[in-house]
Scaffold this active site. Structure first.
Site, PDB file in Angstrom:
ATOM      1  N   ASN A   8       0.608  22.017   3.508  1.00 28.99           N
ATOM      2  CA  ASN A   8       1.732  21.102   3.669  1.00 28.99           C
ATOM      3  C   ASN A   8       2.484  21.418   4.961  1.00 28.99           C
ATOM      4  O   ASN A   8       2.590  22.582   5.373  1.00 28.99           O
ATOM      5  CB  ASN A   8       2.649  21.070   2.447  1.00 28.99           C
ATOM      6  CG  ASN A   8       3.068  22.419   1.916  1.00 28.99           C
ATOM      7  OD1 ASN A   8       2.412  23.422   2.163  1.00 28.99           O
ATOM      8  ND2 ASN A   8       4.162  22.438   1.183  1.00 28.99           N
TER       9      ASN A   8
ATOM     10  N   GLU B   5       6.101  20.408   6.644  1.00 25.91           N
ATOM     11  CA  GLU B   5       7.388  19.767   6.352  1.00 25.91           C
ATOM     12  C   GLU B   5       8.114  19.341   7.620  1.00 25.91           C
ATOM     13  O   GLU B   5       7.686  19.637   8.738  1.00 25.91           O
ATOM     14  CB  GLU B   5       8.242  20.730   5.507  1.00 25.91           C
ATOM     15  CG  GLU B   5       7.567  21.013   4.174  1.00 25.91           C
ATOM     16  CD  GLU B   5       8.413  21.833   3.220  1.00 25.91           C
ATOM     17  OE1 GLU B   5       9.356  22.523   3.666  1.00 25.91           O
ATOM     18  OE2 GLU B   5       8.100  21.775   2.001  1.00 25.91           O
TER      19      GLU B   5
ATOM     20  N   CYS C 287       1.857  16.440   2.488  1.00 23.99           N
ATOM     21  CA  CYS C 287       1.329  17.384   1.494  1.00 23.99           C
ATOM     22  C   CYS C 287       0.005  17.978   1.968  1.00 23.99           C
ATOM     23  O   CYS C 287      -0.703  17.390   2.798  1.00 23.99           O
ATOM     24  CB  CYS C 287       1.085  16.673   0.173  1.00 23.99           C
ATOM     25  SG  CYS C 287       2.564  16.174  -0.704  1.00 23.99           S
TER      26      CYS C 287
ATOM     27  N   GLU D  93      -2.804  18.182   0.396  1.00 24.11           N
ATOM     28  CA  GLU D  93      -3.967  17.364   0.052  1.00 24.11           C
ATOM     29  C   GLU D  93      -4.214  16.299   1.123  1.00 24.11           C
ATOM     30  O   GLU D  93      -5.345  16.057   1.543  1.00 24.11           O
ATOM     31  CB  GLU D  93      -3.768  16.669  -1.302  1.00 24.11           C
ATOM     32  CG  GLU D  93      -3.629  17.614  -2.482  1.00 24.11           C
ATOM     33  CD  GLU D  93      -2.198  18.023  -2.787  1.00 24.11           C
ATOM     34  OE1 GLU D  93      -1.417  18.232  -1.825  1.00 24.11           O
ATOM     35  OE2 GLU D  93      -1.859  18.131  -3.976  1.00 24.11           O
TER      36      GLU D  93
ATOM     37  N   CYS E  55       0.951  15.263  -6.159  1.00 17.75           N
ATOM     38  CA  CYS E  55       1.980  14.221  -6.238  1.00 17.75           C
ATOM     39  C   CYS E  55       1.326  12.838  -6.304  1.00 17.75           C
ATOM     40  O   CYS E  55       0.133  12.666  -6.026  1.00 17.75           O
ATOM     41  CB  CYS E  55       2.939  14.317  -5.054  1.00 17.75           C
ATOM     42  SG  CYS E  55       2.358  13.522  -3.547  1.00 17.75           S
TER      43      CYS E  55
ATOM     44  N   CYS F 218      -0.381  11.537  -3.050  1.00 18.22           N
ATOM     45  CA  CYS F 218      -1.689  12.148  -2.795  1.00 18.22           C
ATOM     46  C   CYS F 218      -2.742  11.608  -3.759  1.00 18.22           C
ATOM     47  O   CYS F 218      -3.904  11.429  -3.382  1.00 18.22           O
ATOM     48  CB  CYS F 218      -1.593  13.662  -2.883  1.00 18.22           C
ATOM     49  SG  CYS F 218      -0.698  14.375  -1.482  1.00 18.22           S
TER      50      CYS F 218
END
Ligand code: THU
Length: 139
Positions: free
Chosen positions: A48, A50, A59, A61, A94, A97
């Site tokens: 990830n 940010e 993210c 993924e 999430c 994703c």
């Protein structure tokens, strides 16, 4: 693998853990790592990343999947994915994703979800997002 698989959950989670160590997480301090195995058995890793504006955060993924596609992998041809985070129970991707995995991965592709305690569970993409909105809904 004796059953013809080119992967084990433990091997994938170890690679995802390495990717997690590269997470850029100054706001949540919650690192996540992910790997996707392509048709040739190569792993594409992501973490990830940010952002101070929060919304642009990517993210692990999606970082891994977008990287794989940019590197020439074809949608629907991934064998398996794994994701890991420091959660009490195996991490769960999430909703964004999940939608991206529905787009770029086969419905029966297994996703190995683990945590730093060595626990994991496996579910397919379609199990993770039943009833997804897909390309066929646009026709
Ligand atoms: N995150 C992931 O990278 N993958 C998941 O499966 C869950 C959440 C990230 C997004 C954000 O950087 C941090 O974890 C906290 O939500």
């Amino acid at each position: 693998m004796a059953d013809g698989r080119q992967w084990s959950a433990e091997q994938l989670l170890e690679a995802a853990k390495q990717a997690r160590s590269r997470a850029y997480v100054p706001y949540s301090n919650f690192g996540v790592g992910a790997v996707f195995m392509d048709a040739d058995g190569h792993l594409h890793a992501g973490c990830n990343v940010e952002n101070a504006a929060y919304g642009p955060t990517n993210c692990a993924e999606r970082t891994a999947l977008f990287r794989a596609i940019a590197d020439g992998c074809k949608a629907g041809e991934f064998q398996v994915a794994a994701v890991i985070g420091d959660t009490d129970t195996p991490i769960t991707p999430c909703g964004v994703c999940r939608q991206v995995m529905v787009e770029l991965c086969a419905p029966d592709m297994p996703v190995v979800m683990g945590n730093m305690r060595g626990e994991y569970r496996i579910a397919t993409v379609s199990e993770l997002l039943p009833g997804a909105f897909t390309q066929k809904d646009l026709t």
